[in-house]
Design a protein around this motif. Structure first.
Motif, PDB file in Angstrom:
ATOM      1  N   ILE A   1     -22.565   2.412 -15.698  1.00  0.00           N
ATOM      2  CA  ILE A   1     -23.081   1.050 -15.556  1.00  0.00           C
ATOM      3  C   ILE A   1     -21.989   0.124 -15.052  1.00  0.00           C
ATOM      4  CG2 ILE A   1     -23.907  -0.958 -16.844  1.00  0.00           C
ATOM      5  CD1 ILE A   1     -25.523   0.991 -18.589  1.00  0.00           C
ATOM      6  N   ALA A   2     -20.824   0.184 -15.679  1.00  0.00           N
ATOM      7  CA  ALA A   2     -19.726  -0.698 -15.280  1.00  0.00           C
ATOM      8  C   ALA A   2     -19.259  -0.399 -13.860  1.00  0.00           C
ATOM      9  CB  ALA A   2     -18.565  -0.553 -16.268  1.00  0.00           C
ATOM     10  N   PHE A   3     -19.155   0.882 -13.527  1.00  0.00           N
ATOM     11  CA  PHE A   3     -18.736   1.289 -12.181  1.00  0.00           C
ATOM     12  C   PHE A   3     -19.747   0.803 -11.145  1.00  0.00           C
ATOM     13  CE2 PHE A   3     -18.599   4.091  -8.560  1.00  0.00           C
ATOM     14  CZ  PHE A   3     -17.257   4.341  -8.348  1.00  0.00           C
ATOM     15  N   GLY A   4     -21.048   0.987 -11.437  1.00  0.00           N
ATOM     16  CA  GLY A   4     -22.083   0.584 -10.493  1.00  0.00           C
ATOM     17  C   GLY A   4     -22.029  -0.883 -10.137  1.00  0.00           C
ATOM     18  N   LYS A   5     -21.620  -1.706 -11.092  1.00  0.00           N
ATOM     19  CA  LYS A   5     -21.520  -3.147 -10.824  1.00  0.00           C
ATOM     20  C   LYS A   5     -20.496  -3.458  -9.737  1.00  0.00           C
ATOM     21  CE  LYS A   5     -24.408  -3.442 -12.597  1.00  0.00           C
ATOM     22  NZ  LYS A   5     -25.721  -4.050 -12.307  1.00  0.00           N
ATOM     23  N   THR A   6     -19.449  -2.619  -9.644  1.00  0.00           N
ATOM     24  CA  THR A   6     -18.356  -2.897  -8.715  1.00  0.00           C
ATOM     25  C   THR A   6     -18.678  -2.493  -7.280  1.00  0.00           C
ATOM     26  OG1 THR A   6     -17.206  -0.746  -8.930  1.00  0.00           O
ATOM     27  CG2 THR A   6     -16.733  -2.433 -10.605  1.00  0.00           C
ATOM     28  N   VAL A   7     -19.679  -1.638  -7.100  1.00  0.00           N
ATOM     29  CA  VAL A   7     -19.913  -1.044  -5.781  1.00  0.00           C
ATOM     30  C   VAL A   7     -20.238  -2.065  -4.692  1.00  0.00           C
ATOM     31  CG1 VAL A   7     -21.452   0.491  -4.480  1.00  0.00           C
ATOM     32  CG2 VAL A   7     -20.480   1.240  -6.655  1.00  0.00           C
ATOM     33  N   PRO A   8     -21.166  -3.021  -4.916  1.00  0.00           N
ATOM     34  CA  PRO A   8     -21.502  -3.937  -3.821  1.00  0.00           C
ATOM     35  C   PRO A   8     -20.317  -4.745  -3.301  1.00  0.00           C
ATOM     36  CG  PRO A   8     -23.144  -4.063  -5.563  1.00  0.00           C
ATOM     37  CD  PRO A   8     -22.009  -3.256  -6.099  1.00  0.00           C
ATOM     38  N   ASP A   9     -19.324  -4.990  -4.168  1.00  0.00           N
ATOM     39  CA  ASP A   9     -18.185  -5.813  -3.766  1.00  0.00           C
ATOM     40  C   ASP A   9     -16.964  -5.010  -3.350  1.00  0.00           C
ATOM     41  OD1 ASP A   9     -19.475  -8.340  -4.432  1.00  0.00           O
ATOM     42  OD2 ASP A   9     -19.211  -7.752  -6.522  1.00  0.00           O
ATOM     43  N   VAL A  10     -16.813  -3.808  -3.905  1.00  0.00           N
ATOM     44  CA  VAL A  10     -15.596  -3.032  -3.669  1.00  0.00           C
ATOM     45  C   VAL A  10     -15.823  -1.876  -2.707  1.00  0.00           C
ATOM     46  CG1 VAL A  10     -13.805  -1.602  -4.755  1.00  0.00           C
ATOM     47  CG2 VAL A  10     -14.615  -3.677  -5.902  1.00  0.00           C
ATOM     48  N   SER A  11     -16.908  -1.132  -2.875  1.00  0.00           N
ATOM     49  CA  SER A  11     -17.021   0.132  -2.148  1.00  0.00           C
ATOM     50  C   SER A  11     -18.324   0.297  -1.374  1.00  0.00           C
ATOM     51  CB  SER A  11     -16.836   1.314  -3.115  1.00  0.00           C
ATOM     52  OG  SER A  11     -17.657   1.194  -4.250  1.00  0.00           O
ATOM     53  N   LEU A  12     -19.000  -0.814  -1.074  1.00  0.00           N
ATOM     54  CA  LEU A  12     -20.233  -0.695  -0.294  1.00  0.00           C
ATOM     55  C   LEU A  12     -19.944  -0.101   1.086  1.00  0.00           C
ATOM     56  CD1 LEU A  12     -23.255  -1.364  -0.601  1.00  0.00           C
ATOM     57  CD2 LEU A  12     -22.814  -3.487   0.638  1.00  0.00           C
ATOM     58  N   ASN A  13     -18.774  -0.409   1.635  1.00  0.00           N
ATOM     59  CA  ASN A  13     -18.389   0.094   2.956  1.00  0.00           C
ATOM     60  C   ASN A  13     -17.303   1.167   2.856  1.00  0.00           C
ATOM     61  OD1 ASN A  13     -20.106  -1.677   4.593  1.00  0.00           O
ATOM     62  ND2 ASN A  13     -18.831  -3.312   3.755  1.00  0.00           N
ATOM     63  N   ALA A  14     -17.373   1.915   1.781  1.00  0.00           N
ATOM     64  CA  ALA A  14     -16.338   2.915   1.536  1.00  0.00           C
ATOM     65  C   ALA A  14     -16.558   4.180   2.352  1.00  0.00           C
ATOM     66  CB  ALA A  14     -16.306   3.267   0.052  1.00  0.00           C
ATOM     67  N   VAL A  15     -15.454   4.823   2.658  1.00  0.00           N
ATOM     68  CA  VAL A  15     -15.472   6.180   3.196  1.00  0.00           C
ATOM     69  C   VAL A  15     -15.532   7.165   2.030  1.00  0.00           C
ATOM     70  CG1 VAL A  15     -14.242   7.871   4.595  1.00  0.00           C
ATOM     71  CG2 VAL A  15     -14.096   5.430   5.168  1.00  0.00           C
ATOM     72  N   ALA A  16     -14.727   6.900   1.000  1.00  0.00           N
ATOM     73  CA  ALA A  16     -14.680   7.792  -0.158  1.00  0.00           C
ATOM     74  C   ALA A  16     -14.006   7.091  -1.321  1.00  0.00           C
ATOM     75  CB  ALA A  16     -13.919   9.074   0.177  1.00  0.00           C
ATOM     76  N   ASN A  17     -14.463   7.420  -2.531  1.00  0.00           N
ATOM     77  CA  ASN A  17     -13.772   7.004  -3.746  1.00  0.00           C
ATOM     78  C   ASN A  17     -12.674   8.038  -4.002  1.00  0.00           C
ATOM     79  OD1 ASN A  17     -13.701   5.169  -6.103  1.00  0.00           O
ATOM     80  ND2 ASN A  17     -14.109   7.039  -7.242  1.00  0.00           N
ATOM     81  N   LEU A  18     -11.424   7.592  -4.120  1.00  0.00           N
ATOM     82  CA  LEU A  18     -10.305   8.540  -4.100  1.00  0.00           C
ATOM     83  C   LEU A  18      -9.793   8.943  -5.474  1.00  0.00           C
ATOM     84  CD1 LEU A  18      -8.315   7.030  -1.094  1.00  0.00           C
ATOM     85  CD2 LEU A  18      -9.937   8.942  -1.081  1.00  0.00           C
ATOM     86  N   GLY A  19      -9.808   8.022  -6.433  1.00  0.00           N
ATOM     87  CA  GLY A  19      -9.239   8.419  -7.718  1.00  0.00           C
ATOM     88  C   GLY A  19      -9.392   7.370  -8.789  1.00  0.00           C
ATOM     89  N   TYR A  20      -9.109   7.798 -10.036  1.00  0.00           N
ATOM     90  CA  TYR A  20      -9.167   6.938 -11.218  1.00  0.00           C
ATOM     91  C   TYR A  20      -7.868   7.092 -11.999  1.00  0.00           C
ATOM     92  CZ  TYR A  20     -14.182   7.881 -10.416  1.00  0.00           C
ATOM     93  OH  TYR A  20     -15.431   8.063  -9.863  1.00  0.00           O
TER      94      TYR A  20
END
Length: 344
Positions: free
Chosen positions: A70-89
């Motif tokens: 849930i928390a991660f999903g909130k960040t997607v429209p602002d951080v990774s909507l135009n992402a190539v790939a999520n790289l790490g945590y």
């Protein structure tokens, strides 16, 4: 002028920028039920209100990864909507159990930027924090994501690569208030293995496999309100495939780990995580774990176990992680390093 949101591109981010993400999301019993429908989870503590009460947690928390998704999903429209790939945590800590009725809100601070040598993309580093309706931190974490540039001619920002800890120190793990495993019911939990039964270096094959389907992974991503185009739209990738959300693989692998680690009841922290390769519908996922460390905690009857959880495409009977060149072996999808709480 368009009122729609195209998402942020690499040049839209600045170090120190703070983003409040829409929209707050209330956790319901429906989330618990749907999580169990999507993933073969059987951990007793989030499954049984009576078991949770017996170890000092009332009301019964939902799976830790429900809060993460849930928390991660909130960040997607602002951080990774135009992402190539999520790289790490890195440095992810669960501060307190999340229960139904909690409303989670998430914000992120940009802590690093690095343009890639191709001039077409860059890596954005953020520290995200999710709080409940009382303003209490539920979880926080660092992640880094490769994002497209809108304009390839836009000047590169000053490179800032943050330093992150290799692992959350055991003394920094946050034990839920009231957690007490001294009267733990091993029969109800499903396995007899406790803290002292695991040795550092031991590898555990979780045996079972799950074949991915488009319907399930897209349902999961919608459940967590993750709007990344690559998960839904076949026109978003040159190969015409829908990319499976990496968190879906995390939850599948965690659920598979029940077979051999049924008493690793709560995830306390995620030290590091890498999505080593993409996954798509039709792939069959297997998992194995390696014990990296064990430690005591001040909570009665509660030990901590540090695990490396690896998900693979297809059966990996050799439990090989990397080749001689240091690169992930063919078929490795996920490499996740985390701390869990387990009865002593």
């Amino acid at each position: 002028m368009s009122k729609t949101n195209p998402g942020n591109f690499f040049e839209d981010f600045t170090v120190g920028q703070v983003i409040r993400h829409a929209t707050p999301r209330t956790v319901t019993e429906g989330d618990r039920a749907l999580y169990g429908a999507l993933y073969p989870t059987r951990f007793a503590l989030p499954s049984s209100a009576a078991f949770a009460e017996s170890v000092g947690l009332t009301p019964a928390p939902v799976e830790d990864l429900v809060a993460f998704h849930i928390a991660f999903g909130k960040t997607v429209p602002d951080v990774s909507l135009n992402a190539v790939a999520n790289l790490g945590y890195a440095e992810l800590r669960f501060h307190r159990p999340v229960v139904t009725g909690d409303t989670l809100s998430t914000s992120s601070e940009v802590i690093g930027l690095k343009e890639n040598s191709n001039g077409k993309t860059g890596v954005v580093y953020v520290r995200s924090t999710a709080v409940n309706q009382r303003g209490e931190v539920a979880l926080d974490w660092v992640r880094w994501v490769m994002v497209h540039k809108r304009d390839q001619d836009a000047p590169a920002p000053e490179t800032v690569v943050p330093t992150v800890a290799d692992a959350v120190a055991v003394e920094d793990l946050l034990i839920p208030d009231g957690l007490d495993f001294s009267s733990y019911d091993f029969d109800a939990a499903g396995e007899s293995h406790r803290w002292g039964d695991y040795a550092v270096g031991e590898k555990i094959d979780h045996v079972d496999g799950i074949t991915l389907t488009d319907a399930e992974h897209m349902l999961a991503t919608r459940l967590w309100q993750n709007t990344a185009k690559v998960h839904f739209n076949t026109e978003a990738r040159p190969d015409g495939k829908r990319l499976v959300y990496g968190g879906h693989i995390i939850s599948l692998a965690r659920a598979l780990s029940f077979n051999g680690l049924a008493n690793a009841q709560l995830i306390s922290a995620i030290n590091a995580g890498a999505h080593a390769a993409p996954a798509f519908a039709g792939d069959t996922i297997y998992a194995w774990s390696e014990v990296l460390d064990v430690a005591d905690t001040p909570a009665p009857g509660v030990g901590a176990i540090r695990l490396r959880l690896v998900a693979t495409r297809g059966r990996d009977t050799t439990t090989t992680l990397r080749g001689e060149d240091g690169k992930y072996a063919e078929g490795v999808l996920l490499d996740l390093d985390y701390w869990a709480l387990i009865p002593q």
